[in-house]
Design a protein around this motif. Structure first.
Motif, short mmCIF file in Angstrom:
data_model
loop_
_atom_site.label_atom_id
_atom_site.label_comp_id
_atom_site.label_asym_id
_atom_site.label_seq_id
_atom_site.Cartn_x
_atom_site.Cartn_y
_atom_site.Cartn_z
N THR A 1 -78.25 18.36 -47.21
CA THR A 1 -79.52 18.58 -47.90
C THR A 1 -80.46 17.48 -47.41
O THR A 1 -80.29 16.31 -47.73
CB THR A 1 -79.36 18.53 -49.44
OG1 THR A 1 -78.60 17.39 -49.82
CG2 THR A 1 -78.67 19.77 -49.95
N SER B 1 -83.79 16.09 -52.31
CA SER B 1 -82.40 16.35 -51.88
C SER B 1 -81.40 16.23 -53.03
O SER B 1 -80.41 16.97 -53.07
CB SER B 1 -82.03 15.40 -50.75
OG SER B 1 -82.21 14.04 -51.14
N THR C 1 -79.28 19.43 -54.40
CA THR C 1 -77.82 19.38 -54.34
C THR C 1 -77.20 19.72 -55.68
O THR C 1 -76.17 20.40 -55.75
CB THR C 1 -77.35 17.99 -53.86
OG1 THR C 1 -77.84 17.76 -52.54
CG2 THR C 1 -75.83 17.89 -53.84
N GLN D 1 -80.54 30.24 -50.76
CA GLN D 1 -79.78 29.04 -50.41
C GLN D 1 -78.39 29.05 -51.04
O GLN D 1 -77.42 28.61 -50.43
CB GLN D 1 -80.57 27.79 -50.82
CG GLN D 1 -81.79 27.56 -49.92
CD GLN D 1 -82.68 26.45 -50.42
OE1 GLN D 1 -83.22 26.50 -51.52
NE2 GLN D 1 -82.85 25.43 -49.60
#
Length: 203
Positions: A25, A34, A38, A8
């Motif tokens: 996200t 999320s 992040t 990622q």
């Protein structure tokens, strides 16, 4: 599924090199958290921004702002919010949320009212509503950004409650795309209120 951070991070860096502005996200039971994701991706990149999806009602507004302000300090404010009032009723119940569609939007109105007050004043926020109550709420960590005092807030949904919420609490209403003539008429109230309108499309 578990986050594959090396893959990622590499994806985010390639997107950054390609000049992409922001990456989503996403939020859901089958995905990593999320906000945490992040933070990890943002600390491994330099310029790209992230759109943090979150559903109101799963955290209290004060702790939510505390988490986001901390995130802003870690990644220099490189994120916006995609606030969705809910998904399927079945999945909402996974998280202990049993409210109806319209009630979720009403709750989100209160939720974001408190968030905005905390971003504006940092402290002494008192609010009593149907869904939330806080007394003299305060935070020592401000929202950190070079150009904003709070994150840009995208409100997702095409229903009248979503439009109302976007006008009252958001900076952009993200609605499903439609024929241009129908869209032009439907978005006039939002544009007149001074917020942007975005079209959600799958390609």
């Amino acid at each position: 599924s578990l986050p594959n951070l090396p893959a990622q991070i590499e994806f985010c860096r390639r997107a950054e090199e390609s000049g992409i502005d922001s990456l989503l996200t996403d939020f859901g039971f089958s995905k990593p958290d999320s906000i945490v994701l992040t933070a990890a991706l943002g600390m491994a990149t330099e310029k790209i921004k992230f759109i943090v999806a979150y559903r109101s009602g799963l955290l209290g507004p004060t702790i939510f702002v505390q988490q986001l302000n901390t995130l802003s300090a870690l990644i220099k404010g490189r994120f916006s919010l995609n606030i969705v009032a809910g998904h399927s009723p079945e999945e909402q119940r996974y998280y202990g949320d049993f409210l109806s569609h319209d009630e979720r939007y009403a709750r989100t109105e209160e939720f974001l009212s408190i968030c905005h007050a905390l971003w504006k004043r940092n402290g002494n926020v008192t609010f009593t509503g149907k869904y939330y109550q806080v007394e003299n709420a305060r935070l020592n960590i401000p929202f950190i950004s070079s150009d904003r005092t709070f994150p840009e807030i995208f409100i997702g949904g095409s229903s009248p409650p979503a439009e109302k919420l976007a006008i009252n609490q958001g900076t952009c209403w993200m609605r499903i795309a439609d024929a241009p003539a129908r869209v032009r008429e439907a978005i006039q109230p939002a544009l007149a209120a001074g917020i942007e309108v975005g079209m959600r499309m799958a390609i």
